[in-house]
Enzyme design. Sequence first.
Site, PDB file in Angstrom:
ATOM      1  N   ASP A   1      37.539  25.149  39.946  1.00 38.64           N
ATOM      2  CA  ASP A   1      39.031  25.062  39.649  1.00 38.64           C
ATOM      3  C   ASP A   1      39.105  23.915  38.730  1.00 38.64           C
ATOM      4  OD1 ASP A   1      41.525  24.697  41.350  1.00 38.64           O
ATOM      5  OD2 ASP A   1      40.389  23.671  42.734  1.00 38.64           O
ATOM      6  N   ASP A   2      38.153  22.883  38.560  1.00 34.63           N
ATOM      7  CA  ASP A   2      38.869  20.877  38.038  1.00 34.63           C
ATOM      8  C   ASP A   2      39.080  22.162  36.685  1.00 34.63           C
ATOM      9  OD1 ASP A   2      38.607  19.286  40.475  1.00 34.63           O
ATOM     10  OD2 ASP A   2      37.058  20.230  40.307  1.00 34.63           O
TER      11      ASP A   2
ATOM     12  N   ASN B   1      44.274  12.044  41.912  1.00 35.41           N
ATOM     13  CA  ASN B   1      44.338  12.142  43.065  1.00 35.41           C
ATOM     14  C   ASN B   1      42.821  11.292  43.758  1.00 35.41           C
ATOM     15  OD1 ASN B   1      46.298  13.922  43.735  1.00 35.41           O
ATOM     16  ND2 ASN B   1      44.549  15.703  43.179  1.00 35.41           N
TER      17      ASN B   1
ATOM     18  N   GLU C   1      33.519  23.136  42.933  1.00 35.02           N
ATOM     19  CA  GLU C   1      34.819  22.480  43.216  1.00 35.02           C
ATOM     20  C   GLU C   1      34.185  20.313  42.912  1.00 35.02           C
ATOM     21  OE1 GLU C   1      38.438  23.682  43.746  1.00 35.02           O
ATOM     22  OE2 GLU C   1      38.730  20.993  43.622  1.00 35.02           O
ATOM     23  N   ASP C   2      35.084  20.254  42.697  1.00 38.53           N
ATOM     24  CA  ASP C   2      34.240  18.104  42.174  1.00 38.53           C
ATOM     25  C   ASP C   2      32.578  17.703  41.774  1.00 38.53           C
ATOM     26  OD1 ASP C   2      37.002  18.057  42.428  1.00 38.53           O
ATOM     27  OD2 ASP C   2      36.905  17.687  44.700  1.00 38.53           O
TER      28      ASP C   2
ATOM     29  N   ASN D   1      49.770  20.248  40.761  1.00 42.41           N
ATOM     30  CA  ASN D   1      48.819  20.375  42.114  1.00 42.41           C
ATOM     31  C   ASN D   1      47.872  21.539  41.243  1.00 42.41           C
ATOM     32  OD1 ASN D   1      46.616  20.896  43.995  1.00 42.41           O
ATOM     33  ND2 ASN D   1      46.777  18.616  44.168  1.00 42.41           N
TER      34      ASN D   1
ATOM     35  N   LYS E   1      39.775  23.131  50.890  1.00 39.93           N
ATOM     36  CA  LYS E   1      40.458  24.133  50.111  1.00 39.93           C
ATOM     37  C   LYS E   1      40.487  25.441  50.520  1.00 39.93           C
ATOM     38  CE  LYS E   1      40.010  21.565  45.437  1.00 39.93           C
ATOM     39  NZ  LYS E   1      41.514  21.566  44.326  1.00 39.93           N
TER      40      LYS E   1
ATOM     41  N   TYR F   1      44.827  18.799  53.172  1.00 45.50           N
ATOM     42  CA  TYR F   1      44.172  18.323  51.591  1.00 45.50           C
ATOM     43  C   TYR F   1      44.300  17.149  51.189  1.00 45.50           C
ATOM     44  CZ  TYR F   1      43.725  21.064  46.950  1.00 45.50           C
ATOM     45  OH  TYR F   1      43.568  21.511  45.681  1.00 45.50           O
TER      46      TYR F   1
ATOM     47  N   ARG G   1      31.184  14.161  42.865  1.00 45.35           N
ATOM     48  CA  ARG G   1      33.143  14.244  41.706  1.00 45.35           C
ATOM     49  C   ARG G   1      34.259  14.114  43.101  1.00 45.35           C
ATOM     50  NH1 ARG G   1      37.617  15.391  41.552  1.00 45.35           N
ATOM     51  NH2 ARG G   1      37.542  16.868  39.561  1.00 45.35           N
TER      52      ARG G   1
HETATM   53  N1  LIG Z   1      46.092  17.400  40.816  1.00 43.58           N
HETATM   54  C1  LIG Z   1      44.957  18.207  39.692  1.00 43.58           C
HETATM   55  O1  LIG Z   1      45.463  19.288  40.295  1.00 43.58           O
HETATM   56  C2  LIG Z   1      43.993  17.316  39.801  1.00 43.58           C
HETATM   57  C3  LIG Z   1      43.558  16.820  39.502  1.00 43.58           C
HETATM   58  N2  LIG Z   1      42.025  15.934  39.218  1.00 43.58           N
HETATM   59  C4  LIG Z   1      41.707  14.458  39.275  1.00 43.58           C
HETATM   60  O2  LIG Z   1      41.973  13.866  37.902  1.00 43.58           O
HETATM   61  C5  LIG Z   1      40.913  12.722  38.152  1.00 43.58           C
HETATM   62  C6  LIG Z   1      39.821  12.994  37.577  1.00 43.58           C
HETATM   63  O3  LIG Z   1      38.608  14.352  37.629  1.00 43.58           O
HETATM   64  P1  LIG Z   1      37.617  14.971  36.276  1.00 43.58           P
HETATM   65  O4  LIG Z   1      38.082  15.677  34.715  1.00 43.58           O
HETATM   66  O5  LIG Z   1      37.140  15.800  36.672  1.00 43.58           O
HETATM   67  O6  LIG Z   1      36.673  13.503  36.053  1.00 43.58           O
HETATM   68  P2  LIG Z   1      35.626  13.148  35.770  1.00 43.58           P
HETATM   69  O7  LIG Z   1      35.321  11.846  36.523  1.00 43.58           O
HETATM   70  O8  LIG Z   1      35.518  13.737  34.859  1.00 43.58           O
HETATM   71  O9  LIG Z   1      37.135  12.447  33.992  1.00 43.58           O
HETATM   72  C7  LIG Z   1      38.091  11.180  34.024  1.00 43.58           C
HETATM   73  C8  LIG Z   1      37.765  10.591  32.919  1.00 43.58           C
HETATM   74  O10 LIG Z   1      38.907   9.587  32.943  1.00 43.58           O
HETATM   75  C9  LIG Z   1      37.826   8.682  31.538  1.00 43.58           C
HETATM   76  N3  LIG Z   1      38.594   7.251  32.330  1.00 43.58           N
HETATM   77  C10 LIG Z   1      37.947   6.724  33.138  1.00 43.58           C
HETATM   78  N4  LIG Z   1      38.682   5.424  33.768  1.00 43.58           N
HETATM   79  C11 LIG Z   1      39.774   5.181  32.173  1.00 43.58           C
HETATM   80  C12 LIG Z   1      40.811   4.223  32.056  1.00 43.58           C
HETATM   81  N5  LIG Z   1      40.233   3.365  32.194  1.00 43.58           N
HETATM   82  N6  LIG Z   1      41.699   4.906  30.842  1.00 43.58           N
HETATM   83  C13 LIG Z   1      41.941   6.065  30.444  1.00 43.58           C
HETATM   84  N7  LIG Z   1      40.784   7.217  30.863  1.00 43.58           N
HETATM   85  C14 LIG Z   1      39.693   6.889  31.491  1.00 43.58           C
HETATM   86  C15 LIG Z   1      36.916   8.744  31.816  1.00 43.58           C
HETATM   87  O11 LIG Z   1      36.447   8.383  30.385  1.00 43.58           O
HETATM   88  C16 LIG Z   1      36.710  10.292  31.735  1.00 43.58           C
HETATM   89  O12 LIG Z   1      37.213  10.976  30.589  1.00 43.58           O
HETATM   90  C17 LIG Z   1      40.262  12.921  39.436  1.00 43.58           C
HETATM   91  O13 LIG Z   1      41.242  11.730  40.414  1.00 43.58           O
HETATM   92  C18 LIG Z   1      40.620  13.850  40.183  1.00 43.58           C
HETATM   93  O14 LIG Z   1      41.194  13.722  41.535  1.00 43.58           O
HETATM   94  C19 LIG Z   1      41.411  16.519  38.950  1.00 43.58           C
HETATM   95  C20 LIG Z   1      41.497  18.511  38.802  1.00 43.58           C
HETATM   96  C21 LIG Z   1      42.769  18.800  39.509  1.00 43.58           C
HETATM   97  C1  LIG Z   2      43.123  18.574  43.676  1.00 45.20           C
HETATM   98  C2  LIG Z   2      41.925  18.586  42.984  1.00 45.20           C
HETATM   99  O1  LIG Z   2      41.371  19.428  42.755  1.00 45.20           O
HETATM  100  C3  LIG Z   2      41.134  17.463  42.572  1.00 45.20           C
HETATM  101  O2  LIG Z   2      42.439  16.329  42.419  1.00 45.20           O
HETATM  102  O3  LIG Z   2      40.032  17.208  42.334  1.00 45.20           O
HETATM  103 MG   LIG Z   3      38.996  19.044  42.983  1.00 47.33          MG
END
Ligand SMILES: NC(=O)C1=CN([C@@H]2O[C@H](COP(=O)(O)OP(=O)(O)OC[C@H]3O[C@@H](n4cnc5c(N)ncnc54)[C@H](O)[C@@H]3O)[C@@H](O)[C@H]2O)C=CC1
Ligand SMILES: CC(=O)C(=O)O
Ligand SMILES: [Mg+2]
Length: 649
Positions: free
Chosen positions: A337-338, A491, A314-315, A536, A243, A172, A225
Amino acid sequence: MLSQEKLFLIHFSHLNFFYSVDLGRRDKVERERERSRNLIAMWNMRHLARATWNLRQIRWLSAAIPGPCIVRKRGTDILHDPWFNKDTAFPLTERDRLGLRGLLPPRVMSFEQQYERFMNSYRSLEHNTEGEPESIVSLAKWRILNRLHDRNETLYYRVLIDNIKDFAPIIYTPTVGLVCQNYGGLFRRPRGMYFSAKDKGEMMSMIYNWPAQQVDLVVVTDGSRILGLGDLGVQGIGIPIGKLDIYVAAAGINPQRVLPVMLDVGTNNQKLLEDKLYLGLRQPRLEGDEYLAIVDEFMEAVHARWPKAVIQFEDFQMKWAFETLQRYRKKFCMFNDDIQGTAGVALAGLFGAVRAQGRPLKDFVKQKIVVVGAGSAGIGVLSMAKQAVARMLGTDPATEPNCQFWLIDKDGLVTQERKNLDPAAAPFARTFGSENTEGLTEGASLVEVVKKVKPHVLLGLSGVGGIFNEDVLRAMKDSDSPRPAVFAMSNPTTNAECTPGDVFKYVGEHAIFASGSPFNDVLLEDGKMGYVNQANNMYLFPGVGLGALLSGARYISDGMLQAAAECLASYMTDEEIKKGFLFPSISSIRNITTRVGASVIQAAISEELAEGHGDVGSKELYHMSEREIVDYVARNMWFPVYSPLVHEK
Ligand SMILES: NC(=O)C1=CN([C@@H]2O[C@H](COP(=O)(O)OP(=O)(O)OC[C@H]3O[C@@H](n4cnc5c(N)ncnc54)[C@H](O)[C@@H]3O)[C@@H](O)[C@H]2O)C=CC1
Ligand SMILES: CC(=O)C(=O)O
Ligand SMILES: [Mg+2]
């Protein structure tokens, strides 16, 4: 009274004896299955009443349902089927019955010996690669696990379950990100299904190419993504696979009943389009109605063949993540999930941050929270947090003013003055001109916002590594919270907004830290350890999927997701929270998932969405006590043991 282990051994050796005479007739197999079910039921009644729910008991319960496995193959076909293969552990009687004599070395190894042998080779790999670059070591570990997965699923899932804390970072995040990036070179055998834009009109028949009769859980991506790594096209298949491995390990979903899916609608990643070895469609992504037509067709095909399967999105890039959730959430048993899983985990973390300050949970409504990243995850978190505030205040989330949340994207602070304000972000855009301006304006920088707002929590879901730099973290030192919390949830590891070392150094040793990918705890100056939480969605999605499946819910409601988040939030004691532990150890993931799954079922029952699963009808579900629901969940979790194999001609 017989110990659990003895009872199990008697039951198991009886099965072996039974099958050592070549019966091979289905009615006898069915009779034996029935007998083992009765045995288990008797065991349950006697023992469950006084069982305290620890992992061992849950494991025992699941293990105690090994039912014989009917196999239609013989000889090498069995050895090449990872589901049936036991490698050197086939007993002699089975070798005779299944035409395996002479195809294996004569010595019969036990499962435990095989387990030890694998773990020894894993440990030697660790030893031999000491000092090598991290990415090389992680990929080597992924390869050795993947080879076992390809060869012997029972042994693979057993080592995964027992060593989940060590192996989750390999199968993962973060390693799965590296695997997706290098998928072209790593690809050996296909796993899961691929539906591409070229398959339009064919999906309803293609779905029948999947060999399993039953599928309970589908995880689907379009690769647009992948973690914080962007558009990886068809290479994103690694995410559904990872997953679903977590589903098997955490939720006990039977690995024969999972389906990883890639919807290949092209890619906008120029590098991949130009890569001669790229394995996906070499065309730009479909857009608009053409895109939706593919996803619609896929959803209909899955639903036609397995109407009770739970489908996890997912993603997907943000626009399609929201659009598809809206489009399908009441029509199919699905969730994103996201958006939704992440929100629940973050909410549990935000509740923990309140409790860590020694304040009652109702003070959540007074917390100042800055969210960096206005994508599917960030907006999902804010929506759920706003719903929680409205619930606590007894107001309507739609009309609840946006007093305590600040949202920042790549263009800075999001306000109502933003040109082309994204409708999904609009409810969280700040309105200025009132007393609550803190002197901030549209597009204010992150550091400016943190300095002026002095938030209790700074939460990153931006996908931008290192964005919480020294200036930002030093500004968090002046937070209005006695325990400032920094959640760097992006991540994989390289995309985390900051490291725990920097947080404890610049914010202070009293800070609370959580990250999306695992980091090591930090040795602080006073000799104590600075604790790293992993925030996470893996803490929630397995329980949401399992609860939805076992309740037979028509769809997955907000109430079911909220119940999951609240269950996770209540898992930790006040004492643990005060020490900075917001989430339990990943090692207890099965136990957590059992409880989360049960809470999801309860919510489905109370909303009258539960239609039952398998032999358990809705009536029976509606009459179950809380305890019986937990038992029901535990009983339905698959656990890897070698089942006696019976050949059917
Ligand atoms: N820990 C967890 O369980 C999870 C973590 N994530 C992580 O969250 C991150 C984002 O995922 P999503 O929201 O789906 O992506 P997304 O692409 O939909 O959103 C990214 C956002 O970040 C903003 N952004 C980009 N550059 C920036 C900057 N310099 N300053 C401020 N904001 C900025 C963009 O404008 C956008 O609004 C990914 O790295 C993903 O791996 C996502 C889901 C679960
Ligand atoms: C953990 C997860 O779902 C993500 O980073 O997109
Ligand atoms: Mg995800």
